[in-house]
Structure formats: structure tokens, C-alpha cells
Design a protein around this motif. Structure first.
Motif, short mmCIF file in Angstrom:
data_model
loop_
_atom_site.label_atom_id
_atom_site.label_comp_id
_atom_site.label_asym_id
_atom_site.label_seq_id
_atom_site.Cartn_x
_atom_site.Cartn_y
_atom_site.Cartn_z
N ASP A 38 0.58 -1.17 0.11
CA ASP A 38 0.02 0.07 -0.06
C ASP A 38 0.94 1.24 0.13
O ASP A 38 0.48 2.20 -0.49
CB ASP A 38 -0.81 0.01 1.12
N ALA A 39 1.87 1.30 0.78
CA ALA A 39 2.74 2.39 0.95
C ALA A 39 3.52 2.72 -0.44
O ALA A 39 3.81 3.67 -0.96
CB ALA A 39 3.76 2.28 2.18
N GLN A 40 4.02 1.44 -1.02
CA GLN A 40 4.84 1.43 -2.18
C GLN A 40 4.06 1.61 -3.55
O GLN A 40 4.54 2.28 -4.39
CB GLN A 40 5.87 0.14 -2.11
N THR A 80 2.84 -2.82 -8.36
CA THR A 80 2.66 -4.53 -8.70
C THR A 80 4.00 -5.14 -9.00
O THR A 80 4.34 -6.34 -8.28
CB THR A 80 1.76 -4.46 -9.45
N THR A 81 4.91 -4.26 -9.65
CA THR A 81 6.24 -5.25 -10.09
C THR A 81 6.92 -5.52 -8.59
O THR A 81 7.69 -6.56 -8.73
CB THR A 81 6.78 -4.26 -11.04
N LEU A 82 7.15 -4.56 -7.93
CA LEU A 82 7.80 -4.70 -6.70
C LEU A 82 7.43 -5.88 -5.76
O LEU A 82 8.31 -6.55 -5.32
CB LEU A 82 7.94 -3.47 -6.07
N ILE A 111 14.89 -5.68 -7.40
CA ILE A 111 14.13 -5.15 -6.22
C ILE A 111 14.49 -3.72 -5.67
O ILE A 111 13.78 -2.79 -5.66
CB ILE A 111 14.06 -6.08 -4.71
N ASP A 112 15.96 -3.82 -5.61
CA ASP A 112 16.45 -2.46 -5.01
C ASP A 112 16.30 -1.56 -6.26
O ASP A 112 16.08 -0.43 -6.17
CB ASP A 112 17.93 -2.71 -4.89
N ASN A 113 16.41 -1.93 -7.64
CA ASN A 113 16.29 -0.81 -8.74
C ASN A 113 14.74 -0.49 -8.62
O ASN A 113 14.55 0.90 -8.95
CB ASN A 113 16.66 -1.65 -10.10
N GLU A 114 14.00 -1.29 -8.52
CA GLU A 114 12.48 -1.02 -8.48
C GLU A 114 12.02 -0.15 -7.53
O GLU A 114 11.24 0.73 -7.63
CB GLU A 114 11.40 -2.33 -8.46
N VAL A 120 10.46 3.60 -7.35
CA VAL A 120 9.11 4.03 -6.93
C VAL A 120 9.30 5.02 -6.01
O VAL A 120 8.64 5.93 -6.09
CB VAL A 120 8.65 2.67 -6.05
N VAL A 121 10.56 5.09 -5.50
CA VAL A 121 10.87 6.44 -4.49
C VAL A 121 10.86 7.57 -5.53
O VAL A 121 10.47 8.73 -5.07
CB VAL A 121 12.09 6.38 -3.70
N GLU A 122 11.57 7.45 -6.62
CA GLU A 122 11.82 8.62 -7.51
C GLU A 122 10.38 9.13 -8.12
O GLU A 122 10.21 10.48 -8.30
CB GLU A 122 12.76 8.31 -8.79
N VAL A 123 9.52 8.14 -8.55
CA VAL A 123 8.09 8.49 -8.84
C VAL A 123 7.54 9.24 -7.66
O VAL A 123 6.86 10.22 -7.91
CB VAL A 123 7.40 7.28 -9.32
N ALA A 124 7.45 8.67 -6.59
CA ALA A 124 6.77 9.25 -5.52
C ALA A 124 7.04 10.66 -5.20
O ALA A 124 6.58 11.51 -4.83
CB ALA A 124 7.03 8.56 -4.20
#
Length: 478
Positions: free
Chosen positions: A290-292, A295-297, A339-342, A346-350
Motif C-alpha cells: 500500500d505504501a509502495q 505491483t512489479t515490486l 528489487i533495489d532498482n524497482e 518507486v521512490v523517484e516516482v513518489a
């Protein structure tokens, strides 16, 4: 007998000791007392004697009276009078809700209206219609030939016709009798019918003319009111265009925009709060899907858990350098790298979403602040606009009222709401109205001549008595 009547006219000779014969010098004549005593001695028998003496005069005068009555019956032009009864009902038909003509409410007012209409019956307007319809201006019976021409002949015919037409009304009645006389029964009927028809036409024409005049005045005023209403509406449209008030509703454009912008500001604020919370959760290392929100992650982490379980299972049975274990460990490391790349992505998108939400929120706040200023600016313009709209609405309402009234009045001129009707048409009279019948004229001449002859005979007898010499009377001196 004549001798006895003559002796009665003389005073008796006084006798007795009070009177005595005297000489001519002593005799006195009672010239003052003699006439008095003569008039006092007139008796009915004496008058009958005079009439018998001059009977031929009485008969002659009676004969002349009879001849005069017969001559009058023959020589006087006969007059035949016909009449027609008209019901002048003051209560006209109520075809329109708000008629231009008021209705008489009280009985006295209705009687006055009936009297006024009865006066119209013998007015010059009605008689003029009859003169023009029947061509009486060229009729020698109404205008003497050569006496008048043109307008003068019409006036002369109008006066002659006015002497022949009469109008009367019984008390406490709306029925008016119109009568006209002519020298023949047919002529009297023609004149009476012409007067009645002209009267009805005059009332209908006056009613229609009044409605037409009122309609013309309303139409003239209607043009002015139409121009005023158009100017008022044009002023409203120009003011809206100048101040940007193009909405037809009562709400201001600036107010509506401010409300919409405030709603957008609230939504942008909520989006910003959600973006900050998501970014903070990602940065803090929370691994919940929910936080992240990826779906890929989630799939990578599920694969990573399976691969890790596989590596742990192989480590328990195989050595550390076993190819199968080495392959499983390499696969696990690859999954961790993905996982680290994804997670970084995700952090960059957020972070980008958070920055975008801040930018949108700041822009909407600036727009809302500017719009609030426009709201107060448009309020003054809206007040002036409402005043212009009230003026335009009032002008249009007055114009529409006049327009409706003008149309009603125009239609009213085409309607005949009168309840006046002829209840008894004219019929040819059987006998003449003037002079009286020949028998009555002859009888009247006979009686008048006989009465005049009797008076003349009695007068001659009295005159003869007064002119006869009086006897001398001796009066005894005291």
C-alpha cells in the motif's frame, strides 16, 4: 210678443206722491242711472228674444263655420305619423374582461345614459345621415327649389327633417319611441326607418370610432415604450459585455469561479498530503504494498521469497560450492538487485508526484487569492447590473401591457357590444295624425260657427237696446 219684449226694455213710469210733473226747465234726465238699470233688466228670455230676432245671422255664421271646417279638411296637407319602439338597454355585452367603456352601475346613471342616447336620436349627426341617405337636400318637399344649394340646402333639409322627427320615453322605462311624419303613410314609414337605422349606425360608429381612437393613441405610445424597452435591454447587454458579466443567471461569474477554484484547492491539498505520506513511507523503508504502490515490486519480492526459500533448502543438503546452490544464490542476488532498482524507481516516482502536487497546490492558491479580489470587484458591477436589469424589466413589462391592451382595443373596435334593438318596427298609419278627420272638422266648424253666431245675435240685440233713446223721468226735488 215682440211688442211685449220691447215694453220690457223700457223702465216703468213712476207714480205716486213722490213724483210730479214739472216743466221742461225743472225736468232732469237720469243719464247715469238709465244704463245701469237697462243692463240689470236683461233676462234669459230677453236674450232668447234677441236670438230669435237675429236667427238668420246665427245660422249664417254656423254655415260659414261648417264650410270652413270642410275647406280645412280638404285644403290642409295631411300628415301621417309612424313610430318605432327602441329598447335602449344601458347594459352592453361584456365580451372583454377590462373593457374601455365603463358600465353604468346605478339606476340613475343608467337613466342618464338612456336620456343621452335618446338625445342622440334627434341630433344633427343622425338627421344628417338620413338627409344624405334619402337625398332630402334635393327634395322640394324639404327644400324649396332655388332657395338654397350645396351645404345650405343640406342644412335646410336638416332643419325641415328635425321638425318632423320626435323622440319620447315613458317614465321608468328604457323604451324610446321615435316618430316621424310625412304627407303619405309610406313616406312616414321611410323616414322613421331611416332615422332608426341612422341612430343605430351612429351609436355603432361612435363606439367603434372611440375604440379606434384609443387604439391609435395606444399604438403611438407603444412605439415610444418599445424604443425605451429596447434601449434598456441594450444598456444591460452592453454593461455585461464591458464588465464580463455574460451569465444569464443571477450568480456572478467571479463567485462561481472562486467556488470552483476553492474546491480545486481542497482537492490539491488532499493530493499533496497523500503524496507526502507516501513519499515519507517509502523513504522510511516501509515495505507494504500500500505504501509502495508497485505491483512489479510485489511480484519481485514474492519471487525473492521463493528463491530464498529454495537457497535455504539447498544449503541444508548441498555444499556451499555446489553448482545448483551457486545458481540459486546467483538468482537470489539478481532478484535482490531488481528489487533495489524497482524500489529506487518507486521512490523517484513518489518524489516527482510530491513535487507536482506542491506545484499544483501553490498555483491554485495563487489563483484563488486573485479570484477573491475579482469577487469584490464584480460585486459593485453586479449591483449596477441589477439596477439596469430592473429598469429593463419594468420597461419591458409596461411595453407588454400596452401591447396587450392595444391589441384588445384594436379588436374591440371590430366588435359591436350594443344591446340596443328595435322591438317594434314602423308600420304605415291607417289614419292621418293632422289635421283631424273631416267629420270632426266639419262638426267642429259647425259648433264653433253656431256658438259665434249665437254670441253675435245676442250682441246685436244688446247693442240695439243700448242705442235706443231713453224716456224722460221726472224726479221730485227734495
Amino acid at each position: 210678443m215682440y211688442q211685449s219684449l220691447k215694453s220690457d226694455t223700457l223702465p216703468s213710469t213712476p207714480t205716486g206722491p213722490a213724483l210730479r210733473p214739472v216743466n221742461d226747465g225743472d225736468q232732469r234726465y237720469d243719464r247715469r242711472a238709465a244704463p245701469t238699470s237697462g243692463l240689470a233688466s236683461i233676462t234669459p228670455l230677453l236674450v232668447l228674444g234677441w236670438i230669435r230676432r237675429y236667427w238668420f245671422i246665427a245660422l249664417g255664421v254656423a254655415f260659414l263655420g261648417t264650410v270652413a271646417g270642410l275647406a280645412a279638411a280638404i285644403l290642409i296637407p295631411p300628415r301621417y305619423t309612424s313610430s318605432s319602439d327602441i329598447l335602449l338597454d344601458p347594459n352592453d355585452l361584456h365580451l372583454l374582461e377590462d373593457d374601455i367603456y365603463s358600465r353604468a352601475a346605478t339606476g340613475e346613471s343608467q337613466i342618464i345614459e338612456v336620456e343621452s342616447r335618446m338625445r342622440i336620436l334627434t341630433s344633427a349627426s343622425v338627421l344628417g345621415r338620413v338627409v344624405d341617405t334619402l337625398g332630402l337636400a334635393s327634395d322640394p318637399e324639404f327644400v324649396e327649389p332655388g332657395a338654397a344649394v350645396g351645404a345650405d340646402a343640406r342644412i335646410a333639409a336638416l332643419r325641415a327633417l328635425g321638425d318632423r322627427v320626435k323622440a319620447s320615453r315613458e317614465e321608468r322605462s328604457y323604451i324610446v319611441t321615435a316618430s316621424a311624419w310625412g304627407h303619405t303613410p309610406e313616406q312616414s314609414v321611410i323616414l322613421t326607418d331611416a332615422v332608426v337605422n341612422a341612430f343605430l349606425a351612429e351609436l355603432a360608429g361612435a363606439d367603434a370610432q372611440g375604440a379606434s381612437a384609443a387604439s391609435a393613441e395606444l399604438n403611438q405610445r407603444l412605439l415610444e415604450l418599445g424604443n425605451e424597452a429596447a434601449k434598456a435591454e441594450t444598456a444591460v447587454v452592453d454593461y455585461r459585455r464591458q464588465h464580463g458579466l455574460s451569465l444569464a443567471s443571477n450568480d456572478q461569474l467571479s463567485t462561481q469561479s472562486a467556488v470552483e477554484i476553492n474546491v480545486q484547492v481542497d482537492r490539491a491539498r488532499q493530493v499533496l498530503i497523500d503524496a507526502e505520506a507516501r513519499y515519507a513511507a517509502l523513504v522510511s523503508g516501509q515495505t507494504g504494498s500500500d505504501a509502495q504502490g508497485s505491483t512489479t515490486l510485489s511480484e519481485l519480492r514474492a519471487e525473492y521469497a521463493v528463491a530464498r526459500q529454495k537457497v535455504e533448502s539447498l544449503s541444508a543438503t548441498l555444499g556451499s560450492r555446489h553448482p545448483t546452490l551457486s545458481a540459486a544464490a546467483a538468482e537470489l542476488a539478481a532478484l535482490q538487485n531488481e528489487i533495489d532498482n524497482e524500489l529506487g524507481r518507486v521512490v523517484e516516482v513518489a518524489q516527482n508526484d510530491l513535487q507536482r502536487a506542491r506545484d499544483v497546490f501553490d498555483q491554485l492558491k495563487n489563483v484563488a487569492a486573485a479570484q477573491s479580489t475579482d469577487v469584490f470587484t464584480d460585486e459593485t458591477a453586479q449591483l449596477e447590473l441589477r439596477q439596469l436589469e430592473r429598469t429593463a424589466t419594468s420597461a419591458v413589462a409596461i411595453y407588454e401591457t400596452y401591447l396587450t391592451r392595444a391589441r384588445q382595443t384594436g379588436e374591440r373596435s371590430q366588435l359591436n357590444t350594443s344591446t340596443i334593438r328595435v322591438i317594434s318596427p314602423a308600420f304605415p298609419p291607417l289614419v292621418r295624425s293632422y289635421p283631424p278627420r273631416t267629420v270632426l272638422l266639419v262638426a267642429g266648424g259647425l259648433f264653433a260657427g253656431l256658438a259665434l253666431g249665437l254670441v253675435l245675435a245676442a250682441g246685436l240685440g244688446l247693442l240695439g237696446m243700448l242705442m235706443r233713446p231713453l224716456p224722460k223721468v221726472a224726479i221730485q226735488r227734495r
